[in-house]
Design an enzyme around this catalytic site. Structure first.
Site, PDB file in Angstrom:
ATOM      1  N   GLY A  88       0.836  -1.205   0.000  1.00 23.77           N
ATOM      2  CA  GLY A  88       0.000   0.000   0.000  1.00 23.77           C
ATOM      3  C   GLY A  88       0.862   1.243   0.000  1.00 23.77           C
ATOM      4  O   GLY A  88       2.028   1.219  -0.399  1.00 23.77           O
ATOM      5  N   GLY A  89       0.282   2.338   0.471  1.00 26.14           N
ATOM      6  CA  GLY A  89       0.998   3.609   0.504  1.00 26.14           C
ATOM      7  C   GLY A  89       2.280   3.525   1.319  1.00 26.14           C
ATOM      8  O   GLY A  89       3.191   4.359   1.152  1.00 26.14           O
ATOM      9  N   GLY A 115      25.063  13.453 -28.731  1.00 25.48           N
ATOM     10  CA  GLY A 115      24.562  14.007 -27.478  1.00 25.48           C
ATOM     11  C   GLY A 115      25.106  13.243 -26.284  1.00 25.48           C
ATOM     12  O   GLY A 115      25.324  13.815 -25.212  1.00 25.48           O
ATOM     13  N   ALA A 116      25.362  11.960 -26.481  1.00 25.94           N
ATOM     14  CA  ALA A 116      25.849  11.154 -25.366  1.00 25.94           C
ATOM     15  C   ALA A 116      27.236  11.634 -24.917  1.00 25.94           C
ATOM     16  O   ALA A 116      27.558  11.608 -23.732  1.00 25.94           O
ATOM     17  CB  ALA A 116      25.869   9.689 -25.759  1.00 25.94           C
TER      18      ALA A 116
HETATM   19  C1  HXC Z   1      -3.601  -4.457  11.472  1.00 28.62           C
HETATM   20  C2  HXC Z   1      -2.553  -6.279  10.609  1.00 28.62           C
HETATM   21  C3  HXC Z   1      -2.283  -5.586   9.416  1.00 28.62           C
HETATM   22  C4  HXC Z   1      -2.743  -4.254   9.312  1.00 28.62           C
HETATM   23  C5  HXC Z   1      -1.472  -7.565   9.250  1.00 28.62           C
HETATM   24  N1  HXC Z   1      -2.038  -7.500  10.454  1.00 28.62           N
HETATM   25  N2  HXC Z   1      -1.620  -6.419   8.595  1.00 28.62           N
HETATM   26  N3  HXC Z   1      -3.202  -5.725  11.619  1.00 28.62           N
HETATM   27  N4  HXC Z   1      -3.386  -3.730  10.376  1.00 28.62           N
HETATM   28  N5  HXC Z   1      -2.501  -3.507   8.241  1.00 28.62           N
HETATM   29  C6  HXC Z   1      -2.090  -8.533  11.459  1.00 28.62           C
HETATM   30  C7  HXC Z   1      -2.991  -9.691  11.076  1.00 28.62           C
HETATM   31  O1  HXC Z   1      -4.325  -9.412  11.414  1.00 28.62           O
HETATM   32  C8  HXC Z   1      -2.403 -10.822  11.905  1.00 28.62           C
HETATM   33  O2  HXC Z   1      -2.888 -10.693  13.222  1.00 28.62           O
HETATM   34  C9  HXC Z   1      -0.944 -10.506  11.937  1.00 28.62           C
HETATM   35  O3  HXC Z   1      -0.823  -9.118  11.605  1.00 28.62           O
HETATM   36  C10 HXC Z   1      -0.155 -11.296  10.929  1.00 28.62           C
HETATM   37  O4  HXC Z   1      -0.788 -11.158   9.663  1.00 28.62           O
HETATM   38  P1  HXC Z   1      -1.112 -12.424   8.747  1.00 28.62           P
HETATM   39  O5  HXC Z   1      -2.072 -11.946   7.735  1.00 28.62           O
HETATM   40  O6  HXC Z   1      -1.487 -13.583   9.601  1.00 28.62           O
HETATM   41  O7  HXC Z   1       0.308 -12.687   8.132  1.00 28.62           O
HETATM   42  P2  HXC Z   1       0.691 -13.169   6.683  1.00 28.62           P
HETATM   43  O8  HXC Z   1      -0.157 -14.315   6.273  1.00 28.62           O
HETATM   44  O9  HXC Z   1       2.154 -13.324   6.702  1.00 28.62           O
HETATM   45  O10 HXC Z   1       0.311 -11.933   5.711  1.00 28.62           O
HETATM   46  C11 HXC Z   1       0.958 -10.727   5.833  1.00 28.62           C
HETATM   47  C12 HXC Z   1       0.277  -9.647   4.974  1.00 28.62           C
HETATM   48  C13 HXC Z   1      -1.231  -9.595   5.306  1.00 28.62           C
HETATM   49  C14 HXC Z   1       0.457 -10.005   3.506  1.00 28.62           C
HETATM   50  C15 HXC Z   1       0.969  -8.335   5.236  1.00 28.62           C
HETATM   51  O11 HXC Z   1      -1.377  -9.492   6.706  1.00 28.62           O
HETATM   52  C16 HXC Z   1      -1.897  -8.431   4.677  1.00 28.62           C
HETATM   53  O12 HXC Z   1      -2.247  -8.463   3.493  1.00 28.62           O
HETATM   54  N6  HXC Z   1      -2.105  -7.362   5.463  1.00 28.62           N
HETATM   55  C17 HXC Z   1      -2.754  -6.178   4.955  1.00 28.62           C
HETATM   56  C18 HXC Z   1      -1.809  -5.406   4.090  1.00 28.62           C
HETATM   57  C19 HXC Z   1      -2.399  -4.094   3.672  1.00 28.62           C
HETATM   58  O13 HXC Z   1      -3.150  -4.023   2.695  1.00 28.62           O
HETATM   59  N7  HXC Z   1      -2.155  -3.077   4.515  1.00 28.62           N
HETATM   60  C20 HXC Z   1      -2.713  -1.769   4.354  1.00 28.62           C
HETATM   61  C21 HXC Z   1      -1.861  -1.111   3.326  1.00 28.62           C
HETATM   62  S1  HXC Z   1      -2.414   0.489   3.024  1.00 28.62           S
HETATM   63  P3  HXC Z   1      -3.115 -11.960  14.190  1.00 28.62           P
HETATM   64  O14 HXC Z   1      -3.748 -11.367  15.402  1.00 28.62           O
HETATM   65  O15 HXC Z   1      -3.998 -12.882  13.428  1.00 28.62           O
HETATM   66  O16 HXC Z   1      -1.749 -12.515  14.420  1.00 28.62           O
HETATM   67  C22 HXC Z   1      -1.336   1.406   3.829  1.00 28.62           C
HETATM   68  C23 HXC Z   1      -1.652   2.842   3.710  1.00 28.62           C
HETATM   69  C24 HXC Z   1      -0.466   3.703   3.992  1.00 28.62           C
HETATM   70  O17 HXC Z   1      -0.455   0.970   4.439  1.00 28.62           O
HETATM   71  C25 HXC Z   1      -0.842   5.066   3.519  1.00 28.62           C
HETATM   72  C26 HXC Z   1       0.311   5.968   3.466  1.00 28.62           C
HETATM   73  C27 HXC Z   1      -0.028   7.227   2.739  1.00 28.62           C
END
Ligand code: HXC
Length: 518
Positions: free
Chosen positions: A173-174, A408-409
């Site tokens: 993501g971001g 140019g290079a």
């Molecule tokens: C809260 C999160 C989390 C999140 C993971 N967890 N991402 N909790 N917020 N963003 C937690 C899960 O619920 C889980 O909790 C633990 O972390 C481990 O995650 P798993 O999914 O079990 O691990 P894995 O299978 O290895 O997968 C990892 C992952 C997946 C690929 C990163 O968790 C995922 O897709 N997360 C979301 C990624 C995402 O889209 N994030 C937002 C991006 S947008 P438990 O309690 O079960 O252990 C962003 C905006 C920024 O970041 C903006 C800036 C301008």
């Protein structure tokens, strides 16, 4: 102080609770994915016993959590602090995936922002060890705003302290813009990935099936996107390489890069350099052979090795002092400048210039890559970046023309007229408006069309052009280069030129900033 008093007891209990938080079970979870824990990474990175953690006991913000729950933990999923790497002060943060997926909530972001600000104030590099699910969903907009303050701090510190990101797990993501804004990005093969939108979104929006690795694995970013600069097979090797890399860089933009003890083992005059460029101008060679004989032995640290390989960039040392090297690579597409190699070179030059690292250019370039693809994707705009970066850089700049320097290079690759300080050419150099084939085809179009044997005539004219025009002597006589040198003397000449430039001083008129073609 009464060490049996209430607060001291509480102090010890908290220390104990903190230790317990990092349980063997959690470590096992990380290890099973081929990853290290946040602390193991810190321990590998810093000189033994030098890391000082701060904000270990802060707890997550829970006040506005309306959806899901936020685990109560000490530190909020990130370790931050400072210590010594090779004896020099460095700040770092290390995200802990075992705590809520290393997700970034408000407090987590404030910890990172705090040490970013400290690093800037102290003029010390900052390293981010990233392993995070991104913005913490439960904390909503507060997490987003947390990212924004981290971005703002990176931008404020850009060009003042070196900022390095090491991707050791997810970065999605971001959140990817945090590493993208820093100076160098290291990744680990197979265990790290970066993308703006993940495979699920790609499937939903485009109905395409991709894996994490295909979409944003380390290999993709070091070969195709250029987002990451270095790739290693495991975390240990990544962190070891990072430590080695840091030794080339100054701590900030008012320091000079560090000098290391030089062992005198590289000969200043080396006849092997005479044998690298082949007699046949169409034959390739590896420009790294030149770099490795000119720089201090074993000192070349290549950056972005696998991205845009028709240009080679990296740091090396001359008598123990750091220099930045940019070299056209005749082994790949004859060393042509294309969109990616122009951008790669430009970004490297700007880093060197910001951090007082003198630049040495080795030139053997047939020109810019022709074709619809390059033109339509903006070779004009992107090639201009390289031109701009060379011209804008005020650090000492030296060019050695090894062979082709056409059109140019020739101008772009740090020519004297563009502000290059010294320009040397080997006798094998070919400096002209264009290569022999192109020149003959334009100037003798009519004669070739009417000739009985056009191939024979062309061969003759190409030879004449090569003998009369495509050599370094005309440029030498006109002063467009400083000297034609014996290749064997290259290291000696370059060392002496950089010594002459040690106190180079350029006055740049004040302006808010130039308008680089982005
Ligand atoms: C809260 C999160 C989390 C999140 C993971 N967890 N991402 N909790 N917020 N963003 C937690 C899960 O619920 C889980 O909790 C633990 O972390 C481990 O995650 P798993 O999914 O079990 O691990 P894995 O299978 O290895 O997968 C990892 C992952 C997946 C690929 C990163 O968790 C995922 O897709 N997360 C979301 C990624 C995402 O889209 N994030 C937002 C991006 S947008 P438990 O309690 O079960 O252990 C962003 C905006 C920024 O970041 C903006 C800036 C301008």
């Amino acid at each position: 102080m009464d060490i049996s008093g209430k607060n001291f007891k509480a102090f010890l209990e908290r220390q104990e609770a903190l230790k317990k938080q990092y349980s063997p079970k959690q470590a096992e979870k990380q290890h099973s994915k081929g990853k290290l824990t946040a602390w193991e990474r810190i321990d590998l990175l810093f000189d033994e016993g030098t890391f000082e953690e701060i904000d270990a006991f802060v707890t997550p913000a829970t006040q506005n959590v309306e959806f899901g729950k936020v685990e109560k933990s000490y530190g909020d999923g990130v370790i931050v602090g400072h210590g010594k790497i090779n004896g020099r002060l460095v700040f770092a943060y290390s995200q802990d995936f075992t705590i809520m997926g290393g997700s970034l909530g408000l407090v987590h972001s404030k910890k990172i922002a705090k040490i970013q600000e400290m690093a800037l104030k102290m003029g010390a590099p900052i390293i981010g060890l990233l392993d995070s699910g991104g913005a913490r969903i439960q904390e909503g907009v507060a997490s987003l705003s947390g990212y924004a303050s981290i971005f703002q701090n990176i931008i404020s510190s850009s060009g003042i302290i070196p900022q390095i990101s090491v991707i050791l797990g997810p970065c999605a993501g971001g959140a990817v813009y945090s590493p993208a804004l820093t100076d160098f990005v290291f990744m680990v093969n197979q265990t790290s990935f970066m993308f703006v939108t993940g495979p699920n979104v790609v499937k939903e929006v485009l109905n395409e099936d991709v894996t994490f690795e295909e979409l944003g694995g380390a290999e993709v970013h070091v070969t195709k996107s250029g987002v990451a600069h270095m790739i290693y097979e495991d975390e240990e090797n990544t962190i070891m390489a990072l430590k080695k890399f840091l030794a080339y860089l100054p701590s900030n933009n008012v320091e000079n890069p560090p000098s290391v003890q030089y062992d005198n083992s590289t000969p200043d005059i080396n006849e092997k350099l005479r044998d690298i460029v082949p007699d046949d101008p169409n034959k390739a060679y590896d420009v790294r052979d030149v770099i490795n004989l000119v720089a201090d032995r074993n000192s070349f640290f290549e950056t972005s090795e696998l991205f845009a390989p028709s240009i080679v960039t990296g740091f090396a040392r001359l008598r123990g002092k750091t220099i930045g090297i940019i070299a056209n690579q005749p082994k790949v597409l004859a060393g042509v400048l294309d969109i990616n190699s122009s951008v790669k070179g430009a970004r490297f030059i700007r880093f060197c210039d910001a951090f007082n690292i003198p630049i040495l250019t080795f030139e053997d370039v047939p020109g810019f890559l022709p074709g619809m693809d390059q033109e339509h994707n903006g070779i004009i705009r992107h090639g201009a970046k390289l031109l701009y970066a060379y011209s804008e850089a005020t650090v000492p700049k030296i060019t050695v023309i090894l062979r082709k320097a056409y059109g140019g290079a020739f101008i772009v690759m740090n020519s004297k007229s563009l502000g290059g300080d010294f320009s040397f050419a080997w006798p094998t150099a070919e400096i002209a408006v264009m290569g022999p084939d192109g020149a003959v085809a334009i100037l003798y179009r009519k004669e070739l069309a009417e000739a009985e044997n056009p191939a024979e005539l062309k061969k003759e004219l190409v030879k004449k052009y090569r003998d009369k025009v495509a050599n370094p002597f005309i440029a030498d006589e006109l002063g467009y280069i400083d000297e034609v040198i014996d290749p064997a003397d290259t290291r000696k000449k370059v060392i002496s030129a950089f010594e002459a430039l040690r106190n180079k001083w350029v006055k740049v008129p004040s302006r808010k900033h130039g308008n680089m073609p982005l």
